[in-house]
Design a protein around this motif. Structure first.
Motif, PDB file in Angstrom:
ATOM      1  N   ALA A  75      41.509  45.407  39.099  1.00 52.70           N
ATOM      2  CA  ALA A  75      40.991  44.953  37.597  1.00 52.70           C
ATOM      3  C   ALA A  75      40.300  43.721  37.581  1.00 52.70           C
ATOM      4  O   ALA A  75      39.319  43.742  36.764  1.00 52.70           O
ATOM      5  CB  ALA A  75      42.323  44.908  36.665  1.00 52.70           C
ATOM      6  N   ALA A 127      43.105  37.228  35.587  1.00 55.47           N
ATOM      7  CA  ALA A 127      44.029  38.590  35.758  1.00 55.47           C
ATOM      8  C   ALA A 127      45.546  38.209  36.439  1.00 55.47           C
ATOM      9  O   ALA A 127      46.324  38.892  35.834  1.00 55.47           O
ATOM     10  CB  ALA A 127      43.272  39.319  36.940  1.00 55.47           C
ATOM     11  N   THR A 168      36.307  43.681  36.480  1.00 58.28           N
ATOM     12  CA  THR A 168      36.066  42.699  35.322  1.00 58.28           C
ATOM     13  C   THR A 168      34.798  41.717  35.792  1.00 58.28           C
ATOM     14  O   THR A 168      34.124  41.695  35.035  1.00 58.28           O
ATOM     15  CB  THR A 168      37.345  41.875  35.008  1.00 58.28           C
ATOM     16  OG1 THR A 168      38.201  42.827  34.528  1.00 58.28           O
ATOM     17  CG2 THR A 168      36.869  40.829  33.901  1.00 58.28           C
TER      18      THR A 168
END
Length: 196
Positions: A176, A159, A180
């Motif tokens: 995020a 990320a 994920t």
């Protein structure tokens, strides 16, 4: 702990933070001890009192991270295997990122050549990923499942690398990465306290 010792610890942490920022934005090789001292508004002598070189600053950052991760591994190995232990280990792994880890990851990505010489030769990041992923998977887990756990663990690093030219806050990057990680390995991060 005396006030003096605490103040010295605070100053070391401030030096590490500022040096890491300069190494990331200007490059490790291009940053001098003089620039670090100037950014901190201290004399070079005061800086050298805490660290005698740029290498010493980077080594101290690695040593602190390695000690924290080794503490996590030792704690986990002393606990019986359980879903709660796995959840706490996964949450603690991610909390390393929230506690200054994003800055460290950015520094590592920006200074890969320098890190080849500065990173510890033993007990490095891949060794830690292997040891912690073994704690998070069942002993008889197939290799594909172990791979998913390792990928979930590395999602924070991915990320940070992927967000390079995007206008995202640290919290958005971590959100995020968390999403994920849970897509790759469902339930990887459970809602548990990150303290152990």
């Amino acid at each position: 702990m005396t006030h003096h010792r605490k103040a010295a610890g605070d100053r070391r942490a401030e030096i590490q933070r500022v040096a890491l920022s300069l190494f990331t934005s200007h490059g490790y090789e291009a940053t001098s001890m003089r620039e670090i001292a100037e950014q901190l508004d201290i004399t070079k002598a005061a800086l050298y009192y805490h660290f005698d070189s740029k290498e010493a600053i980077v080594h101290s950052l690695f040593e602190e991270r390695v000690a924290t991760i080794n503490g996590l591994i030792e704690w986990a190995e002393s606990q019986p295997r359980s879903p709660d232990r796995s959840a706490r280990v996964a949450a603690a792994w991610f909390s390393l990122t929230t506690d200054g880890g994003l800055a460290f990851a950015r520094f590592a990505i920006a200074n890969q050549t320098a890190l080849r010489d500065l990173a510890p030769k033993k007990g490095g990041p891949f060794d830690h990923v292997q040891r912690i992923s073994a704690l998070l998977s069942e002993p008889d887990a197939p290799p594909a499942e172990r791979l998913k756990i390792r990928m979930a663990m590395m999602s924070v690093n991915l990320a940070v690398m992927s967000s390079h030219d995007l206008d995202l806050s640290d919290s958005e990057i971590l959100a995020a990465a968390t999403e994920t990680a849970n897509l790759i390995s469902p339930g990887f991060l459970a809602a548990v306290p990150t303290t152990i």
